[in-house]
Write an enzyme that holds these catalytic residues in place. Structure first.
Site, mmCIF file in Angstrom:
data_model
loop_
_atom_site.group_PDB
_atom_site.id
_atom_site.type_symbol
_atom_site.label_atom_id
_atom_site.label_comp_id
_atom_site.label_asym_id
_atom_site.label_seq_id
_atom_site.Cartn_x
_atom_site.Cartn_y
_atom_site.Cartn_z
ATOM 1 C CE LYS A 13 -6.373 -59.510 2.810
ATOM 2 N NZ LYS A 13 -5.805 -60.824 3.150
HETATM 3 C C1 E4P Z 1 -2.967 -60.914 5.297
HETATM 4 O O1 E4P Z 1 -4.083 -60.499 5.126
HETATM 5 C C2 E4P Z 1 -2.323 -61.886 4.419
HETATM 6 O O2 E4P Z 1 -3.263 -62.896 4.160
HETATM 7 C C3 E4P Z 1 -1.130 -62.550 5.049
HETATM 8 O O3 E4P Z 1 -0.779 -61.949 6.269
HETATM 9 C C4 E4P Z 1 0.026 -62.772 4.134
HETATM 10 O O4 E4P Z 1 1.044 -63.434 4.841
HETATM 11 P P1 E4P Z 1 2.270 -64.143 4.120
HETATM 12 O O5 E4P Z 1 3.167 -63.070 3.577
HETATM 13 O O6 E4P Z 1 2.940 -64.928 5.193
HETATM 14 O O7 E4P Z 1 1.688 -64.985 3.021
#
Ligand code: E4P
Length: 217
Positions: free
Chosen positions: A83
């Site tokens: 990522k």
């Molecule tokens: C996705 O890959 C992220 O880890 C996640 O969906 C972020 O979510 P949040 O905005 O609720 O922290």
């Protein structure tokens, strides 16, 4: 639509996998910090729970270091997906790692133009954060729709991974506009099964059955 679990909670991931609701897992540095566990250990254990992609995020901010971190993370397991943040350095690292055959997830996407760049750099997944856009009174769902149109216009194979999902309506709306994947916390995924009329109907069926005095087995 594929279901990814946005969590590093092994028990919760396992429970959903047993039901048949886990196509992959996403993590981020905040999720890892919340787990209180060693990053590489927890990613390795999650990778053993699902054959699907498990996103592990780099923390370097310069492309060369991101690439090194990505290569290192990739060695943890075959199903690690690296990522990377949506910055110019992240995109450069995405191009290099994608060319090497490493699955990549470009994260922190808040505009259709950013998603276009990620697709051009060969990302396996683009992660638009719809909840965080809704938090500031912008339309997260419209972003998913725009990316869907752009990717379909040009035949980009990058999968749209709807992220920052906060509630069941987000899941339904993302499915309606054609997101390829959604990632949500375990509680949101479990709550998709709930309906007050299901509970009420089941209670009535069981009461009527009890009155028959019969058993199935
Ligand atoms: C996705 O890959 C992220 O880890 C996640 O969906 C972020 O979510 P949040 O905005 O609720 O922290």
């Amino acid at each position: 639509m594929k279901f990814f679990v946005d969590s590093a909670d092994l028990e919760a991931i396992s429970e959903l996998a047993d039901i048949g609701l886990v196509d992959g897992v996403t993590t981020n540095p905040s999720i890892i910090a919340k787990s209180g566990r060693n990053f590489k250990d927890v990613i390795k254990e999650i990778c053993a729970l699902t054959p699907g992609h498990v996103s592990a995020e780099v923390v370097a901010t310069q492309a060369e270091q991101m690439i090194e971190e990505g290569r290192h993370l990739r060695k943890i397991a075959e199903n690690v997906c690296v990522k990377l943040p949506l910055t110019l350095d992240g995109l450069k690292a995405c191009s290099t790692l994608s060319r090497e055959g490493t699955p990549t997830n470009v994260t922190l996407c808040f505009s259709a133009n950013q998603a276009l760049l990620a697709a051009k750099c060969g990302a396996s997944y683009i992660s638009p954060f719809i909840g965080r856009l809704d938090d500031i009174a912008l339309d997260g769902l419209e972003l998913i729709e725009d990316i869907r149109t752009i990717y379909d216009n040009y035949g980009f194979e990058t999968e749209i991974l709807a992220a920052s999902i906060r509630n069941v309506n987000h899941v339904k709306d993302c499915a309606l506009v054609g997101a390829d994947v959604m990632t949500a916390p375990p509680a949101v995924i479990k709550s998709l099964a709930s309906h007050v009329l299901t509970d009420k109907g089941l209670a009535a069926f069981l009461k009527d059955w009890e009155n028959t005095g019969q058993t199935i087995l």
